[in-house]
Design an enzyme around this catalytic site. Sequence first.
Site, mmCIF file in Angstrom:
data_model
loop_
_atom_site.group_PDB
_atom_site.id
_atom_site.type_symbol
_atom_site.label_atom_id
_atom_site.label_comp_id
_atom_site.label_asym_id
_atom_site.label_seq_id
_atom_site.Cartn_x
_atom_site.Cartn_y
_atom_site.Cartn_z
ATOM 1 N N THR A 135 -20.955 58.525 101.012
ATOM 2 C CA THR A 135 -19.930 58.043 101.930
ATOM 3 C C THR A 135 -19.811 56.514 101.891
ATOM 4 O OG1 THR A 135 -19.462 57.796 104.299
ATOM 5 C CG2 THR A 135 -21.731 58.171 103.708
ATOM 6 N N ASP A 136 -18.643 56.010 102.303
ATOM 7 C CA ASP A 136 -18.464 54.555 102.404
ATOM 8 C C ASP A 136 -19.219 53.987 103.605
ATOM 9 O OD1 ASP A 136 -16.907 55.598 104.449
ATOM 10 O OD2 ASP A 136 -15.124 54.395 104.012
ATOM 11 N N GLU A 137 -19.709 54.868 104.495
ATOM 12 C CA GLU A 137 -20.357 54.371 105.713
ATOM 13 C C GLU A 137 -21.673 53.652 105.415
ATOM 14 O OE1 GLU A 137 -20.173 56.882 109.166
ATOM 15 O OE2 GLU A 137 -18.489 58.009 108.346
ATOM 16 N N TYR A 161 -26.674 58.565 110.661
ATOM 17 C CA TYR A 161 -26.010 59.281 109.560
ATOM 18 C C TYR A 161 -25.888 58.372 108.337
ATOM 19 C CZ TYR A 161 -22.124 60.950 106.649
ATOM 20 O OH TYR A 161 -21.347 61.323 105.576
ATOM 21 N N LYS A 165 -27.724 58.667 104.644
ATOM 22 C CA LYS A 165 -26.979 58.763 103.378
ATOM 23 C C LYS A 165 -27.347 57.585 102.458
ATOM 24 C CE LYS A 165 -24.213 61.381 102.247
ATOM 25 N NZ LYS A 165 -24.279 62.716 101.594
HETATM 26 N N1 LIG Z 1 -16.029 64.444 105.474
HETATM 27 C C1 LIG Z 1 -15.879 63.205 105.047
HETATM 28 O O1 LIG Z 1 -14.967 62.490 105.478
HETATM 29 C C2 LIG Z 1 -16.809 62.641 103.987
HETATM 30 C C3 LIG Z 1 -16.483 61.424 103.397
HETATM 31 C C4 LIG Z 1 -17.328 60.925 102.403
HETATM 32 C C5 LIG Z 1 -18.457 61.626 102.012
HETATM 33 N N2 LIG Z 1 -18.751 62.804 102.635
HETATM 34 C C6 LIG Z 1 -19.965 63.525 102.179
HETATM 35 O O2 LIG Z 1 -19.526 64.718 101.565
HETATM 36 C C7 LIG Z 1 -20.466 65.758 101.791
HETATM 37 C C8 LIG Z 1 -19.769 66.963 102.404
HETATM 38 O O3 LIG Z 1 -19.157 66.561 103.628
HETATM 39 P P1 LIG Z 1 -18.351 67.603 104.525
HETATM 40 O O4 LIG Z 1 -17.473 66.814 105.415
HETATM 41 O O5 LIG Z 1 -17.794 68.660 103.662
HETATM 42 O O6 LIG Z 1 -19.557 68.181 105.377
HETATM 43 P P2 LIG Z 1 -19.659 69.541 106.204
HETATM 44 O O7 LIG Z 1 -20.487 69.172 107.394
HETATM 45 O O8 LIG Z 1 -18.333 70.186 106.400
HETATM 46 O O9 LIG Z 1 -20.502 70.494 105.241
HETATM 47 C C9 LIG Z 1 -21.866 70.332 104.975
HETATM 48 C C10 LIG Z 1 -22.399 71.636 104.372
HETATM 49 O O10 LIG Z 1 -23.790 71.451 104.088
HETATM 50 C C11 LIG Z 1 -24.490 72.614 104.507
HETATM 51 N N3 LIG Z 1 -25.874 72.217 104.814
HETATM 52 C C12 LIG Z 1 -26.313 71.426 105.818
HETATM 53 N N4 LIG Z 1 -27.653 71.333 105.777
HETATM 54 C C13 LIG Z 1 -28.069 72.064 104.711
HETATM 55 C C14 LIG Z 1 -29.351 72.332 104.139
HETATM 56 N N5 LIG Z 1 -30.486 71.836 104.663
HETATM 57 N N6 LIG Z 1 -29.414 73.120 103.037
HETATM 58 C C15 LIG Z 1 -28.283 73.650 102.489
HETATM 59 N N7 LIG Z 1 -27.048 73.430 103.010
HETATM 60 C C16 LIG Z 1 -26.947 72.643 104.097
HETATM 61 C C17 LIG Z 1 -23.735 73.094 105.737
HETATM 62 O O11 LIG Z 1 -24.001 74.456 106.027
HETATM 63 C C18 LIG Z 1 -22.291 72.837 105.317
HETATM 64 O O12 LIG Z 1 -21.748 73.945 104.639
HETATM 65 C C19 LIG Z 1 -21.566 65.161 102.667
HETATM 66 O O13 LIG Z 1 -22.637 64.805 101.845
HETATM 67 C C20 LIG Z 1 -20.910 63.944 103.288
HETATM 68 O O14 LIG Z 1 -21.865 62.939 103.554
HETATM 69 C C21 LIG Z 1 -17.955 63.331 103.603
#
Ligand SMILES: NC(=O)c1ccc[n+]([C@@H]2O[C@H](COP(=O)([O-])OP(=O)(O)OC[C@H]3O[C@@H](n4cnc5c(N)ncnc54)[C@H](O)[C@@H]3O)[C@@H](O)[C@H]2O)c1
Length: 367
Positions: A135-137, A161, A165
């Site tokens: 993430t950009d955070e 968070y 990350k």
């Molecule tokens: N949503 C955003 O805006 C955004 C932006 C940049 C980066 N990201 C990154 O992208 C990734 C996905 O984000 P998202 O928004 O789809 O998240 P999300 O919360 O919708 O999904 C996370 C998934 O991980 C699974 N999970 C959690 N803990 C687990 C574990 N211990 N073992 C196996 N599975 C596990 C959950 O069941 C879920 O299906 C993350 O790494 C997040 O940091 C998200």
Amino acid sequence: MQTAASRILLTGGSGFIGSHLTRHLLASRPQPQIVNLDLLTYCGNLSNLEDCSWQPNYRFVKGDICDEALLDQLFLDHEFDTVIHLAAESHVDRSIVNPLEFVRTNVLGTASLLQAARNHWKSSYAGKCFYHVSTDEVFGTLSDGQEAFKETTPYSPRSPYAASKAASDHLVRSFQESFGLPTKVSNCSNNYGPNQFPEKLIPLCINNILTQKPIPVYGRGDNIRDWLYVDDHVTAIDLILHRGRVGETYNIGGKCELRNIDLVRQLCQAMDQELGRPPAFSEGLIRFVEDRQGHDYRYAVDCSKVCLELQWQPSVSFAQGLRRTVQWYLENRKWVEEITSGAYQTYYERQYSLKLAGPGQIKGSAS
Ligand SMILES: NC(=O)c1ccc[n+]([C@@H]2O[C@H](COP(=O)([O-])OP(=O)(O)OC[C@H]3O[C@@H](n4cnc5c(N)ncnc54)[C@H](O)[C@@H]3O)[C@@H](O)[C@H]2O)c1
């Protein structure tokens, strides 16, 4: 170096971005084999990939990325050449309430995956790739007029968070440097689109506008985020995975900075149009609430590296993406209702334990 990515371990595939990425990769040619390892925490939802669940090249495994024995077994069984790591605790507000859960999943979980990849690939790293989605955070916060985050911007995470990350990004880099593990990292701005868990800003607002509940906006709504439609994130990941340089980090952004309050107003307008309500009807639901602790003021991403090197561009404008997102939530009210009622958490038992008890169809830890 081009990555073949034919046998992929994808973590977090039942979440928001992971489900879009899985569907996209399953449709690509040549077709990869994908194992989706997901613990189905509160934000994992098997119905996100219901349409893919019967594809012969897709397999779901319910399990924890911290479970070293399970990871070992999966690597032995499937001989992965690629790991795409998305599984995470991802909601900033929850990280303020329960930081240790974030350290466990995001830091220990990433370390366990790296170690499993290292153990199984050490004889030959050729054609292998560990892709970490971040993430950009991790870069912290910007003031007005300050230069957008570049890949070289020093890390300065400010929420548990973001810190977890950042730690996971550092671990990935350390495995590249110390052991030569072939890694790629991307740091993306805020995503939005279908299937996003309803606690996040856009789906939360859609739901509250629909049900005419107050729309909570932190502080005065001045905080600025850069928004990217989820499909554009997915295409960037695909490009970086297959054509990006090993050992590199790529920033991904939407070139779309918006103040939260302006986003919420646009959303109100789009919803009022879709629902046939009078103009400005839903804006009356906006309520300013006490600001989040340590709320980062502004994120902005300089994504010129991925644009120049891999000819990627965000292809969906914010207006288009918002319209698509609103329409999806209105057409899929059952998806939200099943989350609100908790019914989505019984989907695994209904879909897999009962129907797929046959050999080799499902594997998981006892969690
Ligand atoms: N949503 C955003 O805006 C955004 C932006 C940049 C980066 N990201 C990154 O992208 C990734 C996905 O984000 P998202 O928004 O789809 O998240 P999300 O919360 O919708 O999904 C996370 C998934 O991980 C699974 N999970 C959690 N803990 C687990 C574990 N211990 N073992 C196996 N599975 C596990 C959950 O069941 C879920 O299906 C993350 O790494 C997040 O940091 C998200």
